[in-house]
Every structure is written in structure tokens, then in C-alpha cells.
Design an enzyme around this catalytic site. Sequence first.
Site: not given
Lengths: 283, 283
Positions: A152, A228, A261
Site C-alpha cells: 500500500s 480490495d 487489502h
Amino acid sequence: MSVAEVVSRARCFGGEQRVLRHASAETGTEMRFAAYLPPQALAGAHVPVVWFLAGLTCTEENFTVKAGAQRVAAELGLLLVAPDTSPRGEGVPDDPEKAYDFGLGAGFYVDATQQPWARHYRMRSYIERELPALVAAELPADPARQGIMGHSMGGHGALTIALRDPGRFRAVSAFAPICSPMRCPWGEKALGGYLGPDRAGWRPYDATALIEDGARVADILVDQGGADGFLENQLMPELLEAACAKAGIPLTLRRQEGYDHSYFFIASFVEDHLRWHAARLKA
Amino acid sequence: MSVAEVVSRARCFGGEQRVLRHASAETGTEMRFAAYLPPQALAGAHVPVVWFLAGLTCTEENFTVKAGAQRVAAELGLLLVAPDTSPRGEGVPDDPEKAYDFGLGAGFYVDATQQPWARHYRMRSYIERELPALVAAELPADPARQGIMGHSMGGHGALTIALRDPGRFRAVSAFAPICSPMRCPWGEKALGGYLGPDRAGWRPYDATALIEDGARVADILVDQGGADGFLENQLMPELLEAACAKAGIPLTLRRQEGYDHSYFFIASFVEDHLRWHAARLKA
């Protein structure tokens, strides 16, 4: 005398998981990081290093306790280094509204130029120079063989750091990276806040823009979960994909159906990433 | 209509990690538990179940995020269930001094008989009856094939639950279990507090005493870290070893040099335990 002090150590898969702390000149704070020494390193070898840069809200702990990477690192003989994601402690300013996506836990791997951030928020220089020097001096690491990965915000960090200094890294990969911070809400808030409104100054902190501006690496591995929740508005791998295609950078972009995620996603594919790195670090 | 509500779900190694909550009649509270459904279960199969009981201070989360067990469970087709370690919520009494080793997070897998604990602290009946019935009814589990494992206080739980009901479990193992709660400070505090001063009533909650009193299982696997700070005063595997030797129970007790009491220790050996269970559940 060592600069870094061992906070904790635990045997893990025949190696040793350590947490260390040291006074950082770059951030002006005490910084912590985690280091996994594989059995080969405990036996005296200097081994390749893989850096893992974490995402928003994380510390050195998340990857260390949740990703299950030590098992594979032990097999492959890789030293894993997981830094914190921002300076912390008394005197370090935080987002005025304590938002999760700016300030503490959200250093975005930049050197801030704006006040009140510029003094402590120097995560770029910390990750690029200060911590690597410390790791090379105090851990059984082979600085000639380094790879970098992240998740991320940390995927953004890994990609941009590798693109700016491809000579240092033989391998780069990312889990659900923020592919173009200049074009997403998380990135616009962070880069605008730390660097000010001149968007030209943001480009060295945007993997897609770096490639558009001529930066190159040998190849890139990216895993992206299809479920996600940040995919469309924050991560946008299609921008990285287009830039790599135009630049001729081989990008292995795997869309993993049904994955979100979380670290359950990272744990599911971290073995593939470590083998990707090992193949390039040992070549 | 389901009794359990899904709090979260995440794809993990091709299966699905869920956290669920339900109103427990036994504890009189809402209880949470984690369940990992391997790919085989998502595809429609009813698969063997392995229970993991956690230690002091833990919830359903610790094993789920730290042990790295899903990778192996996915390969072997095992459903993993990780319950919480005590009732929680408004009206549930805690240790008067908020100690970590009694009250919240420290249910010790007993049915309390003493006030003010007796109403809510019913973890034995919750784990032995209520939760298995719910798992059998609402998850793709094969109740005829169950194994149980645990860590520390949860190792005590796994051993005692299996010894009291060997017909239900085809496999039992433990990481650093409290082998004889009647003879260590953690156990004496917990059993005295929940059950009162009559030590005869403690014996069904002491693996070593159960074996001395005639309980039997087919075999037991125990891993114990050699650098575990609780080894000498709280865990005492030599007591279990002596009881098993006298009773003729095959005990595989592995002393793992250098390992401590943490989930880094569990993660290092959970694959061996899951293979131990799978071999017996699929025989």
C-alpha cells in the site's frame, strides 16, 4: 559500541526475530525497526537483505507478526528489515484531526519540506541512507544484494525508492501499492501536506510519474487483490501498468480474485515475493 | 437463520478467514470466534476440524493473525476454529486488580462454581458443547473428525478437554502447555478462584492429574521452548512426561532449544502440529 539497541529477540524458524531501536539523526527521534536474521546469518554468513515497507497506520510490527515471511526467509537465507512508517514521540507533530492517513503512521516515505513537518518527517532519507548504513554496519547483511518490497503506502515507497536508485536494488515488488499518489486522495493529501502545492515537486514520489520521466528498473512484481476496497480510488494499478508498458519495463501484475487489502492477502503471496527476490539476489 | 453472525471475512490461501459472533447461552454474553475455511470447504466439502485454544490475555485474534496456520490448513483441508479465552462485556466481572492471569482473557477453560464468576465463566461448557454444536450446524465441518491443540493456558485446555472426552478427538497437541495447574502459581490462582479451595474438584482441570486418575488418549504431541521464561515455574512438562510414562500414553515431547513462549515459537512449529492432526484425522 552499537548504535542500535536490541529491544527484543525471539528464535523463529531457526533464525532470530529482533526488534531494535536507535536514535535517528534524520528524524530527530528514536526509531524502531524489526530485523529477521535467518539461520544462515546466525551461523556467520552475510546474507542478502529484503526491505519491507509497511502501509498506513503500521509500525515495524505488522509485517513481522502477521505476514509469515520468516519461514520462507529462513529457507532462502534472506535478512528481512521492516522499518516503522513515520517518526514518533514527543514533539513530533501529528495530523490536526488525528487522521489515519497523515502524520503519525503515515510518513509516506518522503522528506517533508513544509512546516511543521520538515524537521521530523524525513522518512525518505531515513530509509534510503541512515537505516541502510546502520543495517550494513551492525547486522550480518550483504549490502551488495538488496531487494525492496512494500504494501500500500509502503508499496509506493518500495517502487519509488527502487526507481530512484535502481543500482542499489536487484529486485522490487509490491502488494497493492499506491501506484500514483499524485492522482489519488491519500497521495494528494500526503504530498500536498508534506511537500506543498507545487506538484512538480511531487513527481519523485510517484512511481508512475518517475517511469514517465525516464526512471527504469529491470522488472517489477505486483500483487493486487480484486476485492480490495481501495483498488479503484487509491491504488490504481492500471496507471502503473500503462507506464510500464510504454517504458518497456516488464511488470508482472497479478490480480488476485477475492483478496482484500489485509495481511491475510500479504501472507498468502509473500512466499512468491520472497522467491522472486531470492532469484534476483542470488543470480 | 444462522445463530452466528459474520463480523469479517477475508480470502486467505485460497480459503476464507472469518470472525463470527453469537449470543452464548453458557456465558450469557456475546462471544466471538475465528474460523478458517480451507479451499476444500469453500468448494462444498465437509472437512475435519482442528480447535486451537489460546493462552492468557489472548482473544480469537492472536492465533488467527500470528501463527501462519492457514497456509498449512489450506493444503491439508482443515477447518481451524479459534475461540476467545473468556467471556467479555458489560456485567462480566474481572480480576479485582485487573491481573492478566485471572478474569478477562483468563477463563482457564473451566466452569466456575464460585461467586461472582459462576454465571459467566463457563468456558468448559462453551468449548465442549455450545460452540461445537454451532460449528457443526453452521460451518462445513465434519464433527466425526476433530482434533484439538492449544498454547500455554490453552494447551492446558486442549489436553484436559481431550482427556475428558477422548472419543470426540482423534488428535491432541499443545505448545508450551500448563501441564499441571494444581501445582503452579497461574493454575492455583485460577482454579482456587473459579472453583474454590477444595483441590479434589480441581483434578478434572489438570492434565497430569487426569492421567493419574485413569484418563487416556491415543497419543500426545507437545512442543516446549527451551528458553521459555515460564518453563520451570508454570509449565513443568516433566510432570506430564512422568504421568504419561507411568500410564503408557505415547507422548512426543520436543524441547526446542532457544525458543521462547511467543507466537514466533508457535509459528515455527504449527506446521508439524497440523500434519500430526491431519495424519490422525484422515486415517
